[in-house]
Design a protein around this motif. Structure first.
Motif, mmCIF file in Angstrom:
data_model
loop_
_atom_site.group_PDB
_atom_site.id
_atom_site.type_symbol
_atom_site.label_atom_id
_atom_site.label_comp_id
_atom_site.label_asym_id
_atom_site.label_seq_id
_atom_site.Cartn_x
_atom_site.Cartn_y
_atom_site.Cartn_z
ATOM 1 N N MET A 186 106.313 43.747 38.244
ATOM 2 C CA MET A 186 106.405 42.605 39.169
ATOM 3 C C MET A 186 105.766 42.966 40.508
ATOM 4 O O MET A 186 105.962 44.081 40.996
ATOM 5 C CB MET A 186 107.876 42.237 39.378
ATOM 6 N N ILE A 187 105.005 42.024 41.061
ATOM 7 C CA ILE A 187 104.322 42.278 42.334
ATOM 8 C C ILE A 187 104.751 41.202 43.328
ATOM 9 O O ILE A 187 104.709 40.005 43.015
ATOM 10 C CB ILE A 187 102.790 42.233 42.131
ATOM 11 N N ILE A 188 105.187 41.650 44.491
ATOM 12 C CA ILE A 188 105.638 40.701 45.522
ATOM 13 C C ILE A 188 104.526 40.535 46.541
ATOM 14 O O ILE A 188 103.983 41.526 47.058
ATOM 15 C CB ILE A 188 106.922 41.210 46.213
ATOM 16 N N VAL A 189 104.172 39.280 46.844
ATOM 17 C CA VAL A 189 103.087 38.992 47.771
ATOM 18 C C VAL A 189 103.607 38.105 48.898
ATOM 19 O O VAL A 189 104.134 37.012 48.639
ATOM 20 C CB VAL A 189 101.913 38.295 47.047
ATOM 21 N N HIS A 190 103.485 38.585 50.127
ATOM 22 C CA HIS A 190 103.868 37.798 51.301
ATOM 23 C C HIS A 190 102.600 37.208 51.915
ATOM 24 O O HIS A 190 101.633 37.939 52.141
ATOM 25 C CB HIS A 190 104.566 38.675 52.341
ATOM 26 N N VAL A 191 102.615 35.902 52.168
ATOM 27 C CA VAL A 191 101.432 35.232 52.703
ATOM 28 C C VAL A 191 101.700 34.784 54.135
ATOM 29 O O VAL A 191 102.671 34.065 54.389
ATOM 30 C CB VAL A 191 101.042 34.010 51.835
ATOM 31 N N GLU A 192 100.856 35.248 55.068
ATOM 32 C CA GLU A 192 100.980 34.880 56.483
ATOM 33 C C GLU A 192 99.774 34.044 56.888
ATOM 34 O O GLU A 192 98.685 34.281 56.388
ATOM 35 C CB GLU A 192 101.031 36.153 57.348
ATOM 36 N N PRO A 193 99.881 33.083 57.797
ATOM 37 C CA PRO A 193 101.059 32.823 58.624
ATOM 38 C C PRO A 193 102.066 31.854 58.007
ATOM 39 O O PRO A 193 103.000 31.450 58.683
ATOM 40 C CB PRO A 193 100.442 32.200 59.875
ATOM 41 N N GLU A 194 101.892 31.478 56.739
ATOM 42 C CA GLU A 194 102.797 30.476 56.146
ATOM 43 C C GLU A 194 104.201 31.030 55.913
ATOM 44 O O GLU A 194 105.138 30.247 55.678
ATOM 45 C CB GLU A 194 102.236 29.975 54.810
ATOM 46 N N ASN A 195 104.336 32.357 55.915
ATOM 47 C CA ASN A 195 105.614 33.001 55.599
ATOM 48 C C ASN A 195 106.113 32.640 54.200
ATOM 49 O O ASN A 195 107.308 32.425 53.988
ATOM 50 C CB ASN A 195 106.685 32.641 56.645
ATOM 51 N N GLN A 196 105.166 32.570 53.256
ATOM 52 C CA GLN A 196 105.516 32.323 51.858
ATOM 53 C C GLN A 196 105.664 33.668 51.147
ATOM 54 O O GLN A 196 104.960 34.617 51.476
ATOM 55 C CB GLN A 196 104.382 31.579 51.149
ATOM 56 N N LEU A 237 105.461 35.120 47.226
ATOM 57 C CA LEU A 237 105.115 34.793 45.843
ATOM 58 C C LEU A 237 105.366 36.013 44.971
ATOM 59 O O LEU A 237 105.253 37.155 45.438
ATOM 60 C CB LEU A 237 103.630 34.395 45.750
ATOM 61 N N ILE A 238 105.696 35.758 43.740
ATOM 62 C CA ILE A 238 105.929 36.865 42.802
ATOM 63 C C ILE A 238 104.999 36.703 41.601
ATOM 64 O O ILE A 238 104.909 35.617 41.019
ATOM 65 C CB ILE A 238 107.405 36.889 42.351
ATOM 66 N N PHE A 239 104.285 37.767 41.302
ATOM 67 C CA PHE A 239 103.372 37.766 40.150
ATOM 68 C C PHE A 239 103.882 38.795 39.129
ATOM 69 O O PHE A 239 104.295 39.899 39.496
ATOM 70 C CB PHE A 239 101.953 38.142 40.600
ATOM 71 N N ARG A 240 103.800 38.432 37.864
ATOM 72 C CA ARG A 240 104.219 39.387 36.826
ATOM 73 C C ARG A 240 103.209 40.512 36.700
ATOM 74 O O ARG A 240 103.576 41.667 36.510
ATOM 75 C CB ARG A 240 104.384 38.668 35.488
ATOM 76 N N SER A 241 101.957 40.141 36.754
ATOM 77 C CA SER A 241 100.944 41.202 36.685
ATOM 78 C C SER A 241 99.663 40.724 37.355
ATOM 79 O O SER A 241 99.338 39.531 37.337
ATOM 80 C CB SER A 241 100.648 41.564 35.238
ATOM 81 N N LEU A 242 98.982 41.656 37.972
ATOM 82 C CA LEU A 242 97.678 41.393 38.590
ATOM 83 C C LEU A 242 96.834 42.638 38.339
ATOM 84 O O LEU A 242 97.357 43.754 38.397
ATOM 85 C CB LEU A 242 97.810 41.179 40.099
ATOM 86 N N ASN A 243 95.598 42.438 38.096
ATOM 87 C CA ASN A 243 94.744 43.593 37.839
ATOM 88 C C ASN A 243 94.241 44.199 39.157
ATOM 89 O O ASN A 243 94.575 45.312 39.520
ATOM 90 C CB ASN A 243 93.584 43.167 36.939
ATOM 91 N N THR A 244 93.479 43.412 39.894
ATOM 92 C CA THR A 244 92.871 43.925 41.133
ATOM 93 C C THR A 244 93.158 43.001 42.313
ATOM 94 O O THR A 244 93.642 41.880 42.145
ATOM 95 C CB THR A 244 91.335 44.008 40.989
ATOM 96 N N VAL A 245 92.791 43.494 43.494
ATOM 97 C CA VAL A 245 92.900 42.675 44.716
ATOM 98 C C VAL A 245 92.049 41.413 44.575
ATOM 99 O O VAL A 245 92.457 40.318 44.974
ATOM 100 C CB VAL A 245 92.445 43.504 45.942
ATOM 101 N N LEU A 246 90.877 41.550 43.989
ATOM 102 C CA LEU A 246 89.993 40.390 43.811
ATOM 103 C C LEU A 246 90.674 39.317 42.978
ATOM 104 O O LEU A 246 90.585 38.123 43.283
ATOM 105 C CB LEU A 246 88.680 40.831 43.151
#
Lengths: 65, 316
Positions: free
Chosen positions: A1-11, A13-22
């Motif tokens: 599981m990967i946790i992603v915080h998005v600014e400035p929205e302060n969201q 998100l949780i992803f089960r899997s991601l390969n790369t930053v791209l």
């Protein structure tokens, strides 16, 4: 599981899997230079592999006034 | 990705330059771009004092730090807009930054000047961003002149400049097109205005702020929803993605071939400026735009029954 915080929205998100930053940027509809991608104290280039358990901060760079 | 210069793992990818850098080499690149801008357009001469407009965002604080590191005599100027919550947060970032780095700071409070932006929004029937920009530019110029500074520096980056140039071109606004650029020389009651970050993108200034640990005010202004420049930036982001280098090419091309032509037109058709009868700032009318705003806000605020209630409540 990967946790992603998005600014400035302060969201958070949780992803089960991601390969790369791209892949993450594409999933968020962002171009390479639309946002900083931060893991801990380092900036990530698009080719970097994202690992299970990573916590990533996406900091959009466009100032809106 | 490897750093183009030293081949260690890169942290910053720059597609427009088809390259990537580690932190150290990115810092060298960044400083080189600022020095190139300063040298090419003679933005700052040796020994000159620079007033730097500080909003609390990444660009202005980055500019202040970089100019200071380059050895320039810098003083910050922050205009506190008086917007609830937002302005206090921005001001705290600026004050914290200047205290941390031992930098001089001057603050103008629009509440004390009788022209807080919430009142401008409430009582003036024009886009608040336009009025706010006018008021800030007025104070930037006034403090620069009254403080005896050689020039006023703002943190406009390449994305800001391209978006503004694009907007001015869409309107074929000869007045603005005649003098947009990294350096606007002092004349007719105006201080010299410089934009040392004009060769660097928003992404690059954000990277600089991050790797230098600058704590920035990043919340959008509560009044700026739908600002046209944001849409223009998105459009240019697409252009740059499809054709890397488009932004700097468009802007540099304008400086070389567009601006001189518009400057000639403006020289023939431009308005004569004289000092405002109220504040002495340069204006093409008897009273400058900001003093007229202040008069209108003061009159309408005094006649507003809601504000009268506010005053009674405040006194109680």
């Amino acid at each position: 599981m990967i946790i992603v915080h998005v600014e400035p929205e302060n969201q958070t998100l949780i992803f089960r899997s991601l390969n790369t930053v791209l892949m993450l940027q594409k999933r968020l509809g962002l171009r390479v230079t639309d946002a900083l991608v931060i893991r801990g104290s380092e900036l990530l280039t698009p080719d970097i592999q994202i690992q299970d358990g990573d916590e990533i901060h996406i900091r959009k760079v466009t100032s809106t006034g | 990705m490897k750093c183009r210069k030293c081949k260690v793992p890169a942290e910053i990818s720059l597609p427009s330059h088809n390259t990537a850098f580690c932190r150290a080499c990115f810092s060298t690149y960044f400083t080189g771009q600022v020095e190139r801008a300063i040298d090419k357009h003679k933005l700052i001469l040796p020994g000159e004092s620079v007033l730097v407009a500080l909003s609390g965002g990444k660009d202005s604080l980055t500019l202040m730090l970089e100019l200071s590191r380059l050895g320039h005599d810098v003083t910050g100027l922050h205009v506190d807009l008086g917007i609830p919550v937002s302005s206090a947060a921005a001001r705290a970032k600026v004050e914290g930054f200047c205290a941390q780095h031992g930098m001089k700071l001057h603050v103008v409070e629009l509440i004390k000047e009788g022209l807080p932006i919430p009142d401008v929004k409430k009582y003036i029937n024009r886009p608040v961003c336009s009025a706010c920009g006018k008021i800030k530019r007025h104070w930037f110029n006034r403090v620069a002149l009254e403080g005896g500074f050689h020039c006023l520096a703002t943190g406009h980056n390449l994305d800001d400049e391209v978006a503004r140039l694009f907007a001015n071109t869409l309107r074929w606004d000869a007045g603005y097109l005649s003098d947009q650029g990294p350096c606007l020389q002092a004349e007719s009651g105006f201080a010299r205005k410089i934009k040392p970050l004009y060769r660097l993108t928003e992404f690059e200034t954000a990277c600089y702020a991050f790797i230098n640990g600058i704590s920035i005010h990043s919340a959008p202004c509560p009044y700026s929803g739908g600002a046209s420049f944001t849409g223009h930036k998105a459009l240019w982001s697409n252009l740059e993605y499809n054709s890397p280098g488009s932004k700097i090419s468009f802007y540099d091309g304008f400086l070389k071939r567009g601006r001189p032509a518009f400057a000639l037109v403006e020289k023939e058709e431009g308005h004569e400026l004289s000092p405002c009868t109220s504040c002495a700032s340069p204006t093409s009318t008897e009273v400058c735009g900001v003093c007229r705003l202040k008069i209108a806000v003061t009159e309408r605020r005094a006649a507003d029954p809601d504000r009268a209630t506010d005053r009674v409540r405040d006194k109680a």
